[in-house]
Design an enzyme around this catalytic site. Structure first.
Site, short mmCIF file in Angstrom:
data_model
loop_
_atom_site.label_atom_id
_atom_site.label_comp_id
_atom_site.label_asym_id
_atom_site.label_seq_id
_atom_site.Cartn_x
_atom_site.Cartn_y
_atom_site.Cartn_z
CG HIS A 1 -2.04 0.98 1.13
ND1 HIS A 1 -3.37 0.61 1.15
CD2 HIS A 1 -2.05 2.33 1.03
CE1 HIS A 1 -4.13 1.69 1.05
NE2 HIS A 1 -3.34 2.75 0.99
CG HIS B 1 -1.67 6.23 -2.32
ND1 HIS B 1 -2.80 6.10 -3.11
CD2 HIS B 1 -1.99 5.70 -1.11
CE1 HIS B 1 -3.77 5.52 -2.41
NE2 HIS B 1 -3.30 5.26 -1.19
CG ASP C 1 -1.08 10.55 -5.83
OD1 ASP C 1 -0.94 9.44 -5.28
OD2 ASP C 1 -2.18 11.11 -5.93
N GLY D 1 -9.90 7.58 -2.02
CA GLY D 1 -10.50 8.89 -1.84
C GLY D 1 -11.33 8.93 -0.57
CG HIS E 1 -8.13 3.16 -0.09
ND1 HIS E 1 -7.51 2.73 -1.23
CD2 HIS E 1 -7.21 3.92 0.57
CE1 HIS E 1 -6.27 3.20 -1.27
NE2 HIS E 1 -6.06 3.92 -0.18
CD GLU F 1 -7.43 6.04 5.23
OE1 GLU F 1 -6.40 6.71 5.40
OE2 GLU F 1 -7.95 5.84 4.12
CG ASP G 1 -1.57 5.77 3.09
OD1 ASP G 1 -1.92 5.48 1.93
OD2 ASP G 1 -2.31 6.36 3.89
#
Length: 362
Positions: free
Chosen positions: A19, A21, A23, A181, A208, A211, A300
């Site tokens: 996991h 990202h 970006d 998101g 996701h 969370e 993350d």
């Protein structure tokens, strides 16, 4: 003799990351340079250290929605093939430098078309960056395998299109699909068509869930969407009761999550930043590990959390007293849960992960 569990020594251990990202993992210097190259004028700072501080401070918001706001700046400088290639290449370089031997890095292609690129071109650029990064790492004596998860934004309406993109690129480095998101108001079941398409094509996906939102998000992801893994899933702790004598009782949702061995992509530092948990010491990671959920350690967003896999592991060691055998188990959990073929998973576990942890454990 057992090797001390210091950050330096942990950095020498092999790691598997599920996991992360794309970006959320840029180098601050790269953000600045790309902004200058492509005329992005909205950065909140023009100094590398100040920019790094901005991302870190903004992420410590106590809210997932506010945590996501700084991504406008990283996405803003990732709108050309050259920028995407560079960011992907540097991602591999940074992970390899931390002795990550396998990683699944995710990103949302739909966020990178503002400069006129098509979705396929976006994915091509990222995969080329990963491939070139792997070659460069190998030349430097660090072997790493990086695969891609394509993500659809849960507030948008392009998830089926992104799922189709995942299938088109399934033999070129894309191993799965995800939705991400803000969770509140955007349940996973809004995207059933995409998940059904993935299942119909015998493809894998993570969601996701659990969370910022609670148990209903996890229930939908498992019961209705058929998720192979859960991104975060930390709120499953709300379905677990610990009696004063230490007896642990699982609710029905927690029980089926554990019994089906559905992996949890836990991201300790990020969970603290978004307010999902109060601190690393209060993170349910240890409870979940002790009750034999399939827990994995993840970063993350390395930029926003100012973290690495080694730092995440060290924080867990300091909070819960873990040893090398525990870190090996979490790493093997991640490798078992990856979306690459079984024989490739097994080779990394048996030929790389187990032998190197055995040396560290003495």
């Amino acid at each position: 003799m057992t090797t001390p569990l210091t950050l330096e020594n942990i950095s020498q251990a092999p790691k598997a990351l599920l996991h992360d990202h794309l970006d959320g993992g840029l180098r601050p210097s790269t953000v600045l340079e790309l902004a200058g190259q492509y005329g992005y004028d909205d950065l909140p700072a023009d100094d590398v250290d100040e920019l790094a501080t901005f991302f870190r401070t903004a992420a410590h918001s106590g809210s997932l929605v506010r945590y996501l706001e700084p991504f406008a700046h990283t996405v803003g400088v990732m709108q050309t093939a050259e920028a995407l290639h560079r960011v992907a290449f540097e991602c591999v370089e940074d992970l390899a430098g931390d002795n990550v031997v396998y990683a699944e890095v995710r990103f949302a292609p739909e966020l990178h078309i503002e400069g006129g690129m098509g979705l396929d071109a976006v994915v091509d650029a990222v995969l080329a960056g990963f491939a070139d990064g792997e070659k460069a790492a190998a030349s430097a004596g660090r072997t790493i395998t990086v695969r891609c998860l394509v993500t659809a934004m849960r507030h948008a309406a392009r998830s089926r299109e992104i799922a189709e993109l995942a299938i088109r690129f399934r033999d070129r480095g894309v191993v799965g699909f995800d939705i991400a998101g803000a969770e509140a108001g955007y349940p996973p079941t809004r995207h059933l068509d995409a998940f059904e398409y993935m299942r119909g094509n015998n493809a894998r996906f993570t969601i996701h869930a659990g969370e910022a939102f609670g148990l209903p998000s996890i229930h939908e992801a498992i019961a209705f969407c058929g998720a192979d893994r859960l991104g975060h899933g930390v709120r499953i702790v709300d379905d677990i009761t610990v009696a004063p004598d230490g007896q642990v009782k699982l609710g029905r949702l927690a029980a089926i999550l554990r019994d089906k061995r559905i992996p949890l992509e836990l991201c300790p530092s990020s969970n603290v930043q978004t307010g999902a948990v109060a601190s690393i010491a209060e993170h349910p990671f240890d409870l979940l590990a002790r009750t034999r959920f399939r827990v994995t350690v993840n970063t993350d967003n390395r930029l926003m959390s100012d973290t690495t896999m080694s730092q995440e592991m060290l924080r867990l060691v300091e909070a819960f007293g873990y040893g090398w055998s525990d870190l090996a188990r979490f790493t093997i959990n991640a490798m078992k849960s990856s979306f690459i073929p079984f024989d490739e998973r097994l080779a990394l576990i048996d030929d790389v992960i187990k032998p190197r942890y055995a040396v560290l454990a003495g």
